[in-house]
Design a protein around this motif. Sequence first.
Motif, short mmCIF file in Angstrom:
data_model
loop_
_atom_site.label_atom_id
_atom_site.label_comp_id
_atom_site.label_asym_id
_atom_site.label_seq_id
_atom_site.Cartn_x
_atom_site.Cartn_y
_atom_site.Cartn_z
N SER A 1 -22.38 -6.35 1.08
CA SER A 1 -21.18 -6.37 0.24
C SER A 1 -20.53 -7.73 0.38
O SER A 1 -20.46 -8.28 1.48
CB SER A 1 -20.20 -5.27 0.68
OG SER A 1 -18.91 -5.52 0.12
N PRO A 2 -20.03 -8.30 -0.72
CA PRO A 2 -19.36 -9.62 -0.62
C PRO A 2 -18.09 -9.57 0.20
O PRO A 2 -17.56 -10.62 0.58
CB PRO A 2 -19.05 -9.96 -2.09
CG PRO A 2 -19.00 -8.65 -2.79
CD PRO A 2 -20.02 -7.79 -2.10
N TRP A 3 -17.61 -8.35 0.52
CA TRP A 3 -16.37 -8.22 1.26
C TRP A 3 -16.60 -8.03 2.75
O TRP A 3 -15.65 -8.02 3.53
CB TRP A 3 -15.54 -7.06 0.70
CG TRP A 3 -15.37 -7.22 -0.77
CD1 TRP A 3 -15.94 -6.48 -1.76
CD2 TRP A 3 -14.63 -8.24 -1.43
NE1 TRP A 3 -15.59 -6.96 -2.99
CE2 TRP A 3 -14.78 -8.05 -2.82
CE3 TRP A 3 -13.84 -9.30 -0.99
CZ2 TRP A 3 -14.18 -8.87 -3.77
CZ3 TRP A 3 -13.24 -10.12 -1.93
CH2 TRP A 3 -13.42 -9.90 -3.30
N SER B 1 -3.55 -8.11 -1.73
CA SER B 1 -4.37 -8.92 -0.83
C SER B 1 -4.83 -8.11 0.36
O SER B 1 -4.05 -7.36 0.95
CB SER B 1 -3.57 -10.14 -0.36
OG SER B 1 -3.15 -10.90 -1.46
N GLY B 2 -6.09 -8.28 0.72
CA GLY B 2 -6.65 -7.63 1.89
C GLY B 2 -7.34 -6.32 1.60
O GLY B 2 -8.11 -5.82 2.43
N ALA B 3 -7.09 -5.74 0.42
CA ALA B 3 -7.53 -4.37 0.16
C ALA B 3 -9.04 -4.23 0.01
O ALA B 3 -9.58 -3.12 0.21
CB ALA B 3 -6.85 -3.83 -1.09
N MET B 4 -9.75 -5.28 -0.33
CA MET B 4 -11.20 -5.17 -0.52
C MET B 4 -11.98 -5.23 0.78
O MET B 4 -13.14 -4.82 0.84
CB MET B 4 -11.70 -6.28 -1.46
CG MET B 4 -11.18 -6.19 -2.88
SD MET B 4 -11.50 -4.59 -3.67
CE MET B 4 -13.29 -4.52 -3.61
N ASN B 5 -11.37 -5.74 1.83
CA ASN B 5 -12.07 -5.87 3.11
C ASN B 5 -12.28 -4.49 3.72
O ASN B 5 -11.33 -3.71 3.85
CB ASN B 5 -11.23 -6.73 4.06
CG ASN B 5 -12.00 -7.15 5.30
OD1 ASN B 5 -12.60 -6.32 5.97
ND2 ASN B 5 -11.96 -8.43 5.60
N HIS C 1 -12.28 -14.25 -0.22
CA HIS C 1 -12.76 -13.50 0.93
C HIS C 1 -11.87 -13.66 2.16
O HIS C 1 -11.75 -12.73 2.95
CB HIS C 1 -14.19 -13.96 1.28
CG HIS C 1 -15.16 -13.77 0.15
ND1 HIS C 1 -15.64 -14.82 -0.59
CD2 HIS C 1 -15.71 -12.65 -0.38
CE1 HIS C 1 -16.47 -14.36 -1.52
NE2 HIS C 1 -16.53 -13.06 -1.42
N SER C 2 -11.25 -14.82 2.32
CA SER C 2 -10.50 -15.06 3.55
C SER C 2 -9.32 -14.11 3.68
O SER C 2 -8.93 -13.74 4.78
CB SER C 2 -9.99 -16.51 3.60
OG SER C 2 -9.06 -16.75 2.56
N HIS C 3 -8.75 -13.71 2.54
CA HIS C 3 -7.63 -12.77 2.57
C HIS C 3 -8.11 -11.33 2.45
O HIS C 3 -7.28 -10.42 2.34
CB HIS C 3 -6.64 -13.08 1.44
CG HIS C 3 -5.94 -14.38 1.59
ND1 HIS C 3 -6.19 -15.48 0.82
CD2 HIS C 3 -4.97 -14.76 2.47
CE1 HIS C 3 -5.42 -16.49 1.20
NE2 HIS C 3 -4.67 -16.09 2.19
N GLY C 4 -9.41 -11.12 2.46
CA GLY C 4 -9.91 -9.76 2.27
C GLY C 4 -9.89 -9.35 0.81
O GLY C 4 -9.90 -8.16 0.50
N GLY C 5 -9.91 -10.33 -0.08
CA GLY C 5 -9.93 -10.04 -1.50
C GLY C 5 -8.59 -9.57 -2.02
O GLY C 5 -7.62 -9.42 -1.29
N HIS C 6 -8.54 -9.38 -3.32
CA HIS C 6 -7.35 -8.86 -3.99
C HIS C 6 -7.81 -7.69 -4.86
O HIS C 6 -8.85 -7.77 -5.50
CB HIS C 6 -6.68 -9.93 -4.86
CG HIS C 6 -6.41 -11.21 -4.15
ND1 HIS C 6 -5.32 -11.40 -3.34
CD2 HIS C 6 -7.12 -12.36 -4.09
CE1 HIS C 6 -5.34 -12.63 -2.84
NE2 HIS C 6 -6.43 -13.23 -3.27
N ALA C 7 -7.04 -6.61 -4.89
CA ALA C 7 -7.51 -5.40 -5.56
C ALA C 7 -6.44 -4.76 -6.41
O ALA C 7 -5.24 -4.94 -6.20
CB ALA C 7 -8.00 -4.40 -4.52
N GLU C 8 -6.91 -3.97 -7.38
CA GLU C 8 -6.05 -3.02 -8.06
C GLU C 8 -6.16 -1.71 -7.29
O GLU C 8 -7.27 -1.24 -7.00
CB GLU C 8 -6.49 -2.83 -9.51
CG GLU C 8 -5.61 -1.85 -10.26
CD GLU C 8 -6.04 -1.66 -11.71
OE1 GLU C 8 -5.51 -0.73 -12.35
OE2 GLU C 8 -6.90 -2.42 -12.18
N VAL C 9 -5.02 -1.13 -6.96
CA VAL C 9 -4.99 0.07 -6.13
C VAL C 9 -4.13 1.13 -6.81
O VAL C 9 -3.03 0.83 -7.28
CB VAL C 9 -4.41 -0.23 -4.72
CG1 VAL C 9 -4.45 1.01 -3.84
CG2 VAL C 9 -5.18 -1.37 -4.06
#
Length: 404
Positions: A40-42, A171-175, A224-232
């Motif tokens: 996974s890229p995350w 931020s961080g939600a994809m990790n 990636h450094s922030h763990g990605g950004h997501a819609e939640v």
Amino acid sequence: MDFAFDARTEELRAKLLAFMDEYVYPAEPVAEEQRAQLASPWDTPAVVEELKAEARRQGLWNLFLPDAEYGAGLTNLQYAPLAEITGRSPHLAPPATNCAAPDTGNMEVLAQFGTEAQKKQWLEPLLAGEIRSAFAMTEPEVASSDATNITTRIERDGDEYVITGRKWYISGAMNPDCQIFIVMGKTDPDGADIRRQQSMVLVPRDTPGLTVKRAMKVFGYEDHSHGGHAEVVFDQVRVPVSNLVGEEGGGFAIAQARLGPGRIHHCMRLIGMAERAIELMCRRAVSRTAFGKALAQQGVVQNWIADARVTVEQLRLLVLKTAWLMDTVGNKGAHTEIQAIKIATPRAVVEILDRAIQLHGAGGVSQDFPLAEVYASARTLMLADGPDEVHQRSLARRELKKYL
């Protein structure tokens, strides 16, 4: 204000500069190679965990946290030059030293406002770098530059809160290591004081009804450094009332307390990004020839480099003054300066990075140099933690008030 770094700052600067040279810069291409092989890229590349272990061994860990009980106990003025150094490799050095957003702000919130049980369950593993976290405030359906606009509801139902709403660029939600969300929503949407309508609650990632719907790219990049950004999406998410952070109605104030240090940390790192860009400009200029002479001999290139140096020196002094004020008169007393650096720094660094990209030609927009990805990060900071125009509006009002 004393412009000299104190002994502890100098010691940490020396250690951190050596750590960057010996470990971080060589790890940059390794991290990219490893990321390409991940399922996974995350997922986190193995080299990042190696960097974290080495940073912790050297005492270069949790440098951002001024509370000595939990972090390094540094003042803002002491931390500023250290954050600048990590900004030279913004996608590796901050997570390697456990000083990456959004975890830094979330740890500050938990340290300042969390209960003892919340600190035990969530702050301690964050401080140890064992888990990561997310901060859920921004929403796609309202102008989130005005935080009082948020529509996510946090409703009391007996001993539980029920959360319903949609957030994005979280931020961080994809990790996959992100285990806890700090969620801001309205507990009192009809309250007379619009800044007392909001509250914050802790929502574990595995809570039923919480869905990480999709990753949000930034200028086409996956951060990636922030763990990605997501819609939640929060669909009737239930958490115990004990998951409230601080008090009901305190969400807006907590957000402001969180964002003040976050804004200056971003500006500190941005100066490091600009320094890396100047270094790359100079190396490129002396190694490339066009129209019969080195790029370094072209007048326009010399102007770019000179202007960049002047700009960085100005920005650094303003950021250091702001850090000093935050230490001596508090964040409220440094409000004007915090807004000033938030406006000036991203804007100026974006211009420096733009010229560095131009100097590198096609290479500047490629993956062979860090400039394009760093540009995307810097440009995003003209929006993150409040868009420039919001800070300009507030700062102008404060200036005009003196004459009304």
